[in-house]
Design a protein around this motif. Structure first.
Motif, mmCIF file in Angstrom:
data_model
loop_
_atom_site.group_PDB
_atom_site.id
_atom_site.type_symbol
_atom_site.label_atom_id
_atom_site.label_comp_id
_atom_site.label_asym_id
_atom_site.label_seq_id
_atom_site.Cartn_x
_atom_site.Cartn_y
_atom_site.Cartn_z
ATOM 1 N N GLY A 175 9.852 9.157 -5.720
ATOM 2 C CA GLY A 175 10.932 8.272 -6.143
ATOM 3 C C GLY A 175 11.266 7.217 -5.082
ATOM 4 N N VAL A 176 10.598 7.282 -3.917
ATOM 5 C CA VAL A 176 10.891 6.337 -2.824
ATOM 6 C C VAL A 176 10.298 4.971 -3.170
ATOM 7 N N LEU A 177 11.084 3.914 -2.956
ATOM 8 C CA LEU A 177 10.597 2.549 -3.178
ATOM 9 C C LEU A 177 10.241 1.899 -1.845
ATOM 10 N N SER A 178 9.148 1.153 -1.829
ATOM 11 C CA SER A 178 8.761 0.370 -0.654
ATOM 12 C C SER A 178 8.823 -1.108 -1.035
ATOM 13 N N VAL A 179 9.617 -1.873 -0.291
ATOM 14 C CA VAL A 179 9.927 -3.256 -0.640
ATOM 15 C C VAL A 179 9.845 -4.112 0.630
ATOM 16 N N ALA A 180 9.516 -5.391 0.468
ATOM 17 C CA ALA A 180 9.484 -6.302 1.634
ATOM 18 C C ALA A 180 10.543 -7.390 1.471
ATOM 19 N N ALA A 181 10.935 -7.972 2.603
ATOM 20 C CA ALA A 181 11.886 -9.086 2.586
ATOM 21 C C ALA A 181 11.576 -9.997 3.765
ATOM 22 N N HIS A 182 11.994 -11.257 3.644
ATOM 23 C CA HIS A 182 11.910 -12.144 4.812
ATOM 24 C C HIS A 182 13.142 -13.056 4.852
ATOM 25 N N PRO A 183 13.590 -13.399 6.070
ATOM 26 C CA PRO A 183 14.839 -14.141 6.194
ATOM 27 C C PRO A 183 14.667 -15.645 6.334
ATOM 28 N N GLU A 236 0.836 -1.206 0.000
ATOM 29 C CA GLU A 236 0.000 0.000 0.000
ATOM 30 C C GLU A 236 0.874 1.260 0.000
ATOM 31 N N LEU A 237 1.968 1.215 0.751
ATOM 32 C CA LEU A 237 2.887 2.360 0.740
ATOM 33 C C LEU A 237 3.433 2.553 -0.670
ATOM 34 N N ASN A 238 3.792 1.458 -1.309
ATOM 35 C CA ASN A 238 4.329 1.561 -2.661
ATOM 36 C C ASN A 238 3.318 2.191 -3.615
ATOM 37 N N LEU A 294 2.982 5.909 -2.850
ATOM 38 C CA LEU A 294 4.173 6.645 -3.298
ATOM 39 C C LEU A 294 4.131 6.842 -4.810
ATOM 40 N N GLN A 295 3.746 5.777 -5.518
ATOM 41 C CA GLN A 295 3.691 5.876 -6.982
ATOM 42 C C GLN A 295 2.650 6.892 -7.421
#
Ligand SMILES: NC(=O)c1ccc[n+]([C@@H]2O[C@H](COP(=O)([O-])OP(=O)(O)OC[C@H]3O[C@@H](n4cnc5c(N)ncnc54)[C@H](OP(=O)(O)O)[C@@H]3O)[C@@H](O)[C@H]2O)c1
Length: 303
Positions: free
Chosen positions: A199-207, A188-190, A193-194
Motif C-alpha cells: 500500500g506504500v506509494l512512491s512519488v517524486a517532486a521538484h521545487p 522503480e520503487l513504485n 511496491l505494486q
C-alpha cells in the motif's frame, strides 16, 4: 491554486524529512508539523537541527511534535545507524520525505567513495528508504516522496563507470545524473511496491527554482547572473508545495511527479510535472540502477 491550508489533518502521522534544517525541507517539516504530524528533522548538524526546531516552534502553531535525527547521507554506516535509532522510537512511518541534497560542490566523495551528489542525493536515500521500508509497510497508505529537479531532464543516462569520480568532474552533469537517478528510483520503487501488493506509494517532486542554500557553491556574483535569467524565483515556503502536495493530497498516485505549474516549471503551484525523458522510463536502466544500488549499499528491499 493548492496551498498548505488545503492539506488534510495529519494528527497522529509520523514523518521524517531529510535535510530539514533549512530551505525547502525546513518549510516542508514546518507545514507537516502545523498539520499535526510528528516530524523528525533528519540532518547532519545537531546545532542546526535544534535551531530549526526553535524557529518552527517560534512561528508555527503545530499540534504534532518535532524531533532531532542525526543523519549524514554521505555515510552508509550513519544512514543505517539513523534508521536503527528511529526504529527503536517508532513502530511505523507514514511519510518519508527524501529531500536533502547537494548541488555542484567541489569534486568530492562520500565516506563510501561515491561522487558526493550521486552518493547523497540518490544512494543515501536509496539505503534510507530500504532500511525504513518495514516501518512504512506498517502504516496505512504510507508515502515516500523523493526530491528531484528540472535538471534531471539534462542527464544523458547514468554512466556506471563514473559514479566514483573515475572521469574528469563535471559538477552540473553529476547533479543532473543524481536527480535523474531520483526519478528512476521513484518509478522503480513504485513498480516493485505494486508488484508486491504494497500500500506504500512512491512519488517524486521538484521545487522549480527556489532561492535556498542549495546555491551555496555558486559564487555570489555568478548566482545573481544565473537567477536574473528567471523572471521570478520562489521562496522556500512555495518551493515546498509540490512536496507537500505529493505527500498529502488524496488524489496522488504512485509514480506521480509534481512540480510548479508555471512556464518551464520554474515557479507556481503544484501540478503534475511534464518533465519526462526516455531515460526516466527506461526499464533496463531502472533495473540496472536498482541492482547496482542494492549491491553497493547491501540493502535488499524485498527479502
Ligand atoms: N532550490 C531549488 O531551486 C531546487 C531546485 C530543484 C531541486 N531542488 C532539490 O530540493 C531539495 C532541497 O534543496 P534546497 O533547495 O532546500 O537546498 P538547501 O537549502 O541547501 O537544503 C539542503 C539540505 O540538505 C542537507 N544535506 C546536504 N548534504 C547532506 C548530507 N550529507 N546528509 C544529510 N543532509 C544533507 C543540508 O544540510 P546542511 O545545511 O547541513 O548542509 C540541507 O539541510 C534538494 O534535493 C535539491 O536538489 C532544489
Amino acid at each position: 491554486m493548492w496551498k498548505t491550508k488545503d492539506m488534510p489533518d495529519l494528527s497522529g502521522k509520523v514523518a521524517i524529512v531529510t535535510g530539514a534544517n533549512t530551505g525547502v525541507g525546513f518549510e516542508t517539516a514546518k507545514a507537516l508539523y502545523e498539520a499535526g504530524a510528528s516530524v523528525t528533522i533528519a540532518a547532519r548538524d545537531k546545532q542546526k537541527i535544534k535551531q530549526a526546531i526553535e524557529r518552527i516552534r517560534a512561528t508555527g502553531s503545530g499540534t504534532g511534535s518535532l524531533e532531532v535525527g542525526i543523519l549524514d547521507l554521505a555515510s552508509l554506516t550513519n544512514v543505517r545507524h539513523f534508521a536503527d535509532q528511529f526504529k527503536t522510537r517508532y513502530e511505523r512511518l507514514d511519510l518519508l520525505i527524501n529531500n536533502a541534497g547537494v548541488m555542484i560542490p567541489p569534486a568530492s566523495k562520500t565516506e563510501d567513495g561515491f561522487e558526493l551528489q550521486f552518493g547523497v542525493n540518490f544512494l543515501g536515500h536509496f539505503a534510507l528508504t530500504g532500511f525504513l521500508l518495514p516501518l512504512l509497510e506498517k502504516a496505512a497508505r504510507a508515502r515516500v516522496v523523493t526530491l528531484s529537479s528540472g535538471a534531471a531532464i539534462r542527464a544523458e543516462g547514468i554512466d556506471f563507470d563514473n559514479l566514483k569520480l573515475e572521469k574528469p568532474y563535471d559538477a552540473w552533469r553529476e547533479y543532473a545524473v543524481s536527480k535523474l537517478a531520483d526519478v528512476i528510483f521513484t518509478n522503480e520503487l513504485n513498480r516493485r511496491l505494486q508488484e508486491k501488493g504494497s500500500g506504500v506509494l512512491s512519488v517524486a517532486a521538484h521545487p522549480g527554482v527556489t532561492r535556498t542554500d542549495l546555491q551555496r557553491h555558486i559564487p555570489n556574483d555568478e548566482l545573481e547572473v544565473l537567477l536574473a535569467q528567471f523572471d521570478n524565483v520562489m521562496e522556500p515556503w512555495q518551493g515546498a508545495l509540490p512536496t507537500l502536495f505529493a505527500a498529502t493530497d488524496p488524489t496522488v498516485k504512485g509514480g506521480d511527479f509534481y512540480g510548479p505549474d508555471g512556464e518551464h516549471e520554474y515557479v507556481g503551484y503544484p501540478a503534475l510535472s511534464k518533465h519526462s525523458t526516455a531515460y526516466m522510463h527506461d526499464r533496463r536502466l531502472a533495473t540496472d540502477l536498482w541492482e547496482y544500488a542494492e549491491s553497493v549499499t547491501g540493502v535488499n528491499y524485498f527479502q
